[in-house]
Design a protein around this motif. Structure first.
Motif, PDB file in Angstrom:
ATOM      1  N   MET A 240      -5.296   8.089  -0.717  1.00 19.11           N
ATOM      2  CA  MET A 240      -4.065   7.722  -1.216  1.00 19.11           C
ATOM      3  C   MET A 240      -3.208   6.750  -0.548  1.00 19.11           C
ATOM      4  SD  MET A 240      -2.645  11.487  -2.559  1.00 19.11           S
ATOM      5  CE  MET A 240      -1.229  10.764  -3.542  1.00 19.11           C
ATOM      6  N   GLY A 241      -3.475   6.660   0.741  1.00 20.04           N
ATOM      7  CA  GLY A 241      -2.733   5.692   1.822  1.00 20.04           C
ATOM      8  C   GLY A 241      -2.700   4.463   1.418  1.00 20.04           C
ATOM      9  N   PRO A 242      -4.251   4.015   1.299  1.00 14.15           N
ATOM     10  CA  PRO A 242      -4.443   2.461   0.952  1.00 14.15           C
ATOM     11  C   PRO A 242      -4.154   2.126  -0.351  1.00 14.15           C
ATOM     12  CG  PRO A 242      -6.306   3.675   2.317  1.00 14.15           C
ATOM     13  CD  PRO A 242      -5.458   4.845   1.493  1.00 14.15           C
ATOM     14  N   ALA A 243      -3.986   2.854  -1.241  1.00 14.25           N
ATOM     15  CA  ALA A 243      -3.806   2.680  -2.709  1.00 14.25           C
ATOM     16  C   ALA A 243      -2.804   1.727  -2.974  1.00 14.25           C
ATOM     17  CB  ALA A 243      -3.586   3.770  -3.518  1.00 14.25           C
ATOM     18  N   LEU A 244      -2.997   0.616  -3.854  1.00 24.24           N
ATOM     19  CA  LEU A 244      -2.136  -0.553  -4.154  1.00 24.24           C
ATOM     20  C   LEU A 244      -0.911  -0.099  -5.004  1.00 24.24           C
ATOM     21  CD1 LEU A 244      -4.641  -3.554  -4.682  1.00 24.24           C
ATOM     22  CD2 LEU A 244      -3.400  -2.845  -2.617  1.00 24.24           C
ATOM     23  N   VAL A 245       0.304  -0.540  -4.758  1.00 20.32           N
ATOM     24  CA  VAL A 245       1.419  -0.223  -5.676  1.00 20.32           C
ATOM     25  C   VAL A 245       2.385  -1.673  -5.627  1.00 20.32           C
ATOM     26  CG1 VAL A 245       3.430   1.090  -5.956  1.00 20.32           C
ATOM     27  CG2 VAL A 245       1.411   2.184  -5.067  1.00 20.32           C
ATOM     28  N   PRO A 246       2.641  -2.089  -6.906  1.00 15.22           N
ATOM     29  CA  PRO A 246       3.469  -2.942  -6.838  1.00 15.22           C
ATOM     30  C   PRO A 246       4.827  -2.493  -6.935  1.00 15.22           C
ATOM     31  CG  PRO A 246       2.738  -2.459  -9.236  1.00 15.22           C
ATOM     32  CD  PRO A 246       2.288  -1.724  -8.183  1.00 15.22           C
ATOM     33  N   LEU A 247       5.667  -3.330  -5.745  1.00 13.17           N
ATOM     34  CA  LEU A 247       6.961  -3.076  -5.588  1.00 13.17           C
ATOM     35  C   LEU A 247       8.160  -3.877  -5.876  1.00 13.17           C
ATOM     36  CD1 LEU A 247       8.715  -1.047  -3.852  1.00 13.17           C
ATOM     37  CD2 LEU A 247       8.525  -2.362  -2.008  1.00 13.17           C
ATOM     38  N   PRO A 248       8.975  -3.475  -6.899  1.00 16.83           N
ATOM     39  CA  PRO A 248      10.200  -4.251  -7.681  1.00 16.83           C
ATOM     40  C   PRO A 248      11.511  -4.101  -6.536  1.00 16.83           C
ATOM     41  CG  PRO A 248       9.430  -2.413  -9.125  1.00 16.83           C
ATOM     42  CD  PRO A 248       9.054  -2.128  -7.505  1.00 16.83           C
ATOM     43  N   PRO A 249      12.302  -5.202  -6.594  1.00 16.99           N
ATOM     44  CA  PRO A 249      13.731  -5.055  -5.988  1.00 16.99           C
ATOM     45  C   PRO A 249      14.238  -3.596  -6.372  1.00 16.99           C
ATOM     46  CG  PRO A 249      13.186  -7.324  -7.075  1.00 16.99           C
ATOM     47  CD  PRO A 249      12.311  -6.253  -7.364  1.00 16.99           C
TER      48      PRO A 249
ATOM     49  N   ARG B 183       0.718  -1.223   0.135  1.00 16.46           N
ATOM     50  CA  ARG B 183      -0.041   0.081  -0.208  1.00 16.46           C
ATOM     51  C   ARG B 183       0.703   1.456   0.008  1.00 16.46           C
ATOM     52  NH1 ARG B 183      -5.005  -2.005   0.761  1.00 16.46           N
ATOM     53  NH2 ARG B 183      -5.114  -4.164   1.816  1.00 16.46           N
ATOM     54  N   LEU B 184       0.501   2.291  -0.602  1.00 16.31           N
ATOM     55  CA  LEU B 184       1.269   3.496  -0.905  1.00 16.31           C
ATOM     56  C   LEU B 184       1.706   3.864   0.499  1.00 16.31           C
ATOM     57  CD1 LEU B 184       2.465   5.623  -2.837  1.00 16.31           C
ATOM     58  CD2 LEU B 184       0.406   6.780  -2.640  1.00 16.31           C
ATOM     59  N   GLY B 185       0.896   4.158   1.371  1.00 14.43           N
ATOM     60  CA  GLY B 185       1.106   4.537   2.632  1.00 14.43           C
ATOM     61  C   GLY B 185       2.108   4.039   3.292  1.00 14.43           C
ATOM     62  N   ASP B 186       2.286   2.574   3.023  1.00 13.63           N
ATOM     63  CA  ASP B 186       3.163   1.762   3.986  1.00 13.63           C
ATOM     64  C   ASP B 186       4.741   1.809   3.112  1.00 13.63           C
ATOM     65  OD1 ASP B 186       1.443   0.500   5.557  1.00 13.63           O
ATOM     66  OD2 ASP B 186       0.778  -0.909   4.161  1.00 13.63           O
ATOM     67  N   ILE B 187       4.913   2.507   2.176  1.00 14.14           N
ATOM     68  CA  ILE B 187       6.378   2.391   1.667  1.00 14.14           C
ATOM     69  C   ILE B 187       6.744   3.982   1.597  1.00 14.14           C
ATOM     70  CG2 ILE B 187       6.189   0.298   0.239  1.00 14.14           C
ATOM     71  CD1 ILE B 187       5.576   2.266  -2.178  1.00 14.14           C
ATOM     72  N   VAL B 188       5.986   4.915   2.301  1.00 13.16           N
ATOM     73  CA  VAL B 188       6.306   6.262   2.323  1.00 13.16           C
ATOM     74  C   VAL B 188       6.572   6.491   3.437  1.00 13.16           C
ATOM     75  CG1 VAL B 188       5.087   7.149   0.243  1.00 13.16           C
ATOM     76  CG2 VAL B 188       4.142   7.454   2.533  1.00 13.16           C
ATOM     77  N   THR B 189       7.628   7.596   3.913  1.00 17.87           N
ATOM     78  CA  THR B 189       7.899   7.832   5.468  1.00 17.87           C
ATOM     79  C   THR B 189       6.877   9.101   5.869  1.00 17.87           C
ATOM     80  OG1 THR B 189       9.773   9.188   4.612  1.00 17.87           O
ATOM     81  CG2 THR B 189      10.133   6.971   5.329  1.00 17.87           C
TER      82      THR B 189
ATOM     83  N   ARG C 140      -9.045   7.776  -9.685  1.00 17.99           N
ATOM     84  CA  ARG C 140     -10.250   8.248 -10.196  1.00 17.99           C
ATOM     85  C   ARG C 140     -11.627   7.563  -9.573  1.00 17.99           C
ATOM     86  NH1 ARG C 140     -10.831   7.211 -16.450  1.00 17.99           N
ATOM     87  NH2 ARG C 140     -10.858   5.200 -15.718  1.00 17.99           N
ATOM     88  N   GLY C 141     -11.416   6.578  -9.180  1.00 16.25           N
ATOM     89  CA  GLY C 141     -12.536   5.729  -8.507  1.00 16.25           C
ATOM     90  C   GLY C 141     -12.862   6.459  -7.337  1.00 16.25           C
ATOM     91  N   PHE C 142     -11.721   7.112  -6.647  1.00 15.21           N
ATOM     92  CA  PHE C 142     -11.891   7.556  -5.183  1.00 15.21           C
ATOM     93  C   PHE C 142     -12.271   9.288  -5.288  1.00 15.21           C
ATOM     94  CE2 PHE C 142      -8.645   4.429  -3.664  1.00 15.21           C
ATOM     95  CZ  PHE C 142      -9.409   3.627  -3.512  1.00 15.21           C
TER      96      PHE C 142
ATOM     97  N   ILE D 197     -15.062  20.225  -8.577  1.00 14.56           N
ATOM     98  CA  ILE D 197     -13.843  20.043  -8.385  1.00 14.56           C
ATOM     99  C   ILE D 197     -13.305  18.607  -7.989  1.00 14.56           C
ATOM    100  CG2 ILE D 197     -11.556  20.846  -7.406  1.00 14.56           C
ATOM    101  CD1 ILE D 197     -12.934  23.308  -6.701  1.00 14.56           C
ATOM    102  N   THR D 198     -12.733  17.996  -8.970  1.00 13.24           N
ATOM    103  CA  THR D 198     -12.286  16.514  -8.580  1.00 13.24           C
ATOM    104  C   THR D 198     -11.096  16.658  -7.435  1.00 13.24           C
ATOM    105  OG1 THR D 198     -10.462  16.772 -10.320  1.00 13.24           O
ATOM    106  CG2 THR D 198     -12.704  15.714 -10.874  1.00 13.24           C
ATOM    107  N   ARG D 199     -11.242  15.657  -6.518  1.00 15.81           N
ATOM    108  CA  ARG D 199     -10.471  15.862  -5.571  1.00 15.81           C
ATOM    109  C   ARG D 199     -10.132  14.411  -4.892  1.00 15.81           C
ATOM    110  NH1 ARG D 199     -13.321  19.152  -2.600  1.00 15.81           N
ATOM    111  NH2 ARG D 199     -11.689  21.113  -3.337  1.00 15.81           N
ATOM    112  N   VAL D 200      -8.908  14.108  -4.629  1.00 18.38           N
ATOM    113  CA  VAL D 200      -8.329  12.824  -4.133  1.00 18.38           C
ATOM    114  C   VAL D 200      -8.014  13.142  -2.468  1.00 18.38           C
ATOM    115  CG1 VAL D 200      -6.553  11.192  -4.015  1.00 18.38           C
ATOM    116  CG2 VAL D 200      -7.474  12.031  -6.193  1.00 18.38           C
ATOM    117  N   THR D 201      -8.352  12.285  -1.619  1.00 17.92           N
ATOM    118  CA  THR D 201      -7.989  12.639  -0.307  1.00 17.92           C
ATOM    119  C   THR D 201      -6.739  12.045   0.206  1.00 17.92           C
ATOM    120  OG1 THR D 201      -9.292  10.973   0.624  1.00 17.92           O
ATOM    121  CG2 THR D 201     -10.345  13.254   0.434  1.00 17.92           C
TER     122      THR D 201
END
Length: 558
Positions: free
Chosen positions: A227-236, A92-98, A211-213, A219-223
């Motif tokens: 963003m935090g729970p959004a899925l991201v694939p992480l490579p080496p 999840r995006l929130g888990d790989i950012v500080t 876009r789904g969020f 006004i389009t808005r992302v909170t």
């Protein structure tokens, strides 16, 4: 990755309107799915990166720089939208950012000068932070904002509010600045390459999640919560760098393809423009040869609908200037059919053939406005009637007809006959002209329309063509009155001056225009079909390139 066939067939899809944009999205889609570079099983898998990230975040918690961290939230199998390489990890995006935050939610006083720059969404561009039109805040305001949102060089900035939501870049400024809440700040641990995160956030996969969020009607808005729970694939880590290098290489290829396409468009435009220019300012001795060349060559030059539109305009311009068909000395000259109009203003700037005549509408036709709709006063039998919404250029659409009650005398007065010309009197469609061809009987017309009933020496279709040319050239508009909502009054219409050929020549002009417009229709249909074919081929090639290797092997075996 199976992109070889895509590149092999690129010349067949290159002129599709969105080919380059789709190729760019395709490259990012390949990247985010682990299909753009090969994996190296010897590399430290992404699972180990998560341990390093957890360790770094724990140290930041101890230092009081971030809140307590409970460890990454697992992404269960049912949540995973597609398969990724074994060395990768769904996170999840929130888990790989500080740090994931945004700027101030209360727009502070900001001026053209001050102590610290104040960055908003308008300053965030793909290539970095643009400082055009930047404003400034005081040190006191900045210190308050920066205590929570502290962007540093190399951090990621993501527009989350407004029309440009989804634009993401890397902060390239060496100085402190304040931000508005329309921009999110993402800080990364040392074991994640910021360029990779930027490219993944630009991918269709991540954008579709956001876009789904998106919230907000105007006004389009992302909170940040989304963003935090959004899925991201992480490579080496090593593969992250290879992916970015490959994306850069392929995007540079897209830049070259876009430039080459632009050059082709420019050449086509010049050829089409020069060909049409020779027709619009014809040389009598070479006109027939020029016309033949144009009609034979323009299909080759034509790649866009606007070029066909220009060809249609050119044909009609030639028609009403006496350049489309040759004159016949045996025709009865128009000069013997009508009195001339001496006015020089409000007419086409053209030298007309000697057998033609400048005339006013009132000299060769009867014009009048339609019946006023008044439910309290209208009595009698109901009749279907045309409104200005039914009349389009050269086309009368019979959908959504209304009824108006009329007595017998009024019906005869406002009844349409085959060959009547209808012109919109006001509103959005003012000036639009079409000929009624008697699709059915007992149809009348409302006050928002003029009916021009040609006399014996005026062909209705020729007159409609004149109206189009006059409107396209801005001449008809000189007859309009009114500031807010313009109107084309009956008196002004009666005085409109236009060129009148002999009737026999009018009929030849109409026949020639019909034949050439049919050619334009075929060109347009061919262009539409070609565009659809290119899009289908592009769809098929992209789908094939994204298909798992095992699926392609199975299809080949079959």
């Amino acid at each position: 990755m199976n992109a070889e066939r895509l590149l092999a067939h690129y010349h067949e899809i290159a002129d599709a309107s969105d080919a380059i944009a789709r190729l760019r999205r395709f490259i990012l889609d390949l990247a985010v799915r682990g299909k753009i570079v090969p994996q190296d099983p010897k590399e430290v898998p992404a699972l180990q990166l998560l341990k390093q990230i957890a360790k770094e975040k724990t140290e930041l918690v101890k230092a009081g720089k971030i809140r307590k961290f409970d460890g990454p939230e697992a992404v269960v199998l049912d949540e995973q939208p597609f398969n990724i390489p074994q060395t990768w990890q769904w996170v999840r995006l929130g888990d790989i950012v500080t740090k994931l935050t945004d700027g101030t939610h209360h727009s502070p006083p900001n001026e053209t000068t001050g102590d610290f720059k104040y960055i908003t969404a308008k300053n965030i561009k793909n290539e970095g932070v643009l400082l055009d039109d930047v404003t400034y805040v005081s040190r006191k305001v900045h210190d308050e904002i920066f205590a929570r949102c502290d962007p540093a060089k190399g951090d990621i900035l993501y527009i989350k509010d407004g029309a440009t939501t989804g634009v993401v870049t890397i902060n390239d400024l060496d100085e402190q600045f304040s931000m508005l809440s329309s921009v999110a700040l993402l800080k990364l641990p040392v074991c994640i390459f910021n360029r990779l995160v930027v490219e993944f956030l630009r991918s269709p996969f991540f954008y579709d999640q956001m876009r789904g969020f998106m919230k907000g009607a105007a006004i389009t808005r992302v909170t940040l919560k989304r963003m935090g729970p959004a899925l991201v694939p992480l490579p080496p880590l090593a593969e992250q760098y290879r992916i970015v290098a490959k994306v850069d290489e392929l995007m540079a290829l897209c830049d070259r393809l876009a430039a080459a396409r632009g050059n082709r468009e420019t050449v086509r435009d010049r050829l089409a423009a020069s060909t049409l220019a020779r027709l619009n300012a014809p040389a009598p001795k070479t006109f027939q040869a020029d016309a033949r060349f144009a009609l034979e060559a323009l299909p080759t030059f034509t790649a866009r609908p606007d070029q066909i539109k220009q060809l249609r305009q050119t044909i009609l311009n030639l028609a009403v200037r006496g350049e489309l068909v040759p004159q016949d000395p045996a025709d009865e000259p128009a000069s013997e059919l009508a009195h001339g109009a001496p006015e020089l203003e409000g007419r086409l700037n053209a030298e007309i053939p000697r057998s033609w005549r400048w005339v006013k509408v009132e000299e060769v036709a009867e014009a009048r406005l339609g019946k006023m709709l008044d439910k309290a006063k209208n009595k009698g039998r109901p009749y279907a009637y045309l409104r200005n919404t039914n009349v389009h250029w050269f086309d009368i659409r019979l959908d959504d007809l209304k009824n108006i009650p009329l007595d017998d005398a009024e019906f005869e007065e406002y009844r349409l006959k085959n060959g009547d010309v209808l012109i919109c009197e006001g509103g959005h469609g003012i000036g639009r002209t079409a000929v009624w061809r008697g699709a059915f009987e007992n149809l009348v017309f409302q006050k928002a329309l003029h009916r021009v009933r040609p006399g014996p020496h005026l062909d209705p279709s020729y007159f409609a063509q004149c109206c189009f040319v006059y409107f396209d050239a801005g001449i008809m508009q000189t007859y309009f009155t009114g500031v807010g909502i313009p109107h084309f009054t009956g008196r002004a219409l009666a005085k409109l001056v236009f060129p009148l050929p002999p009737l026999a020549e009018q009929q030849r002009i109409v026949a020639k225009v019909d034949a050439l417009m049919a050619l334009c229709d075929r060109l347009e249909a061919s262009l539409t079909a070609t565009t659809a074919t290119r899009r289908r081929l592009l769809d098929a090639l992209l789908a094939e390139a994204l298909a798992p290797a095992e699926d392609r092997e199975l299809e080949a075996a079959e």
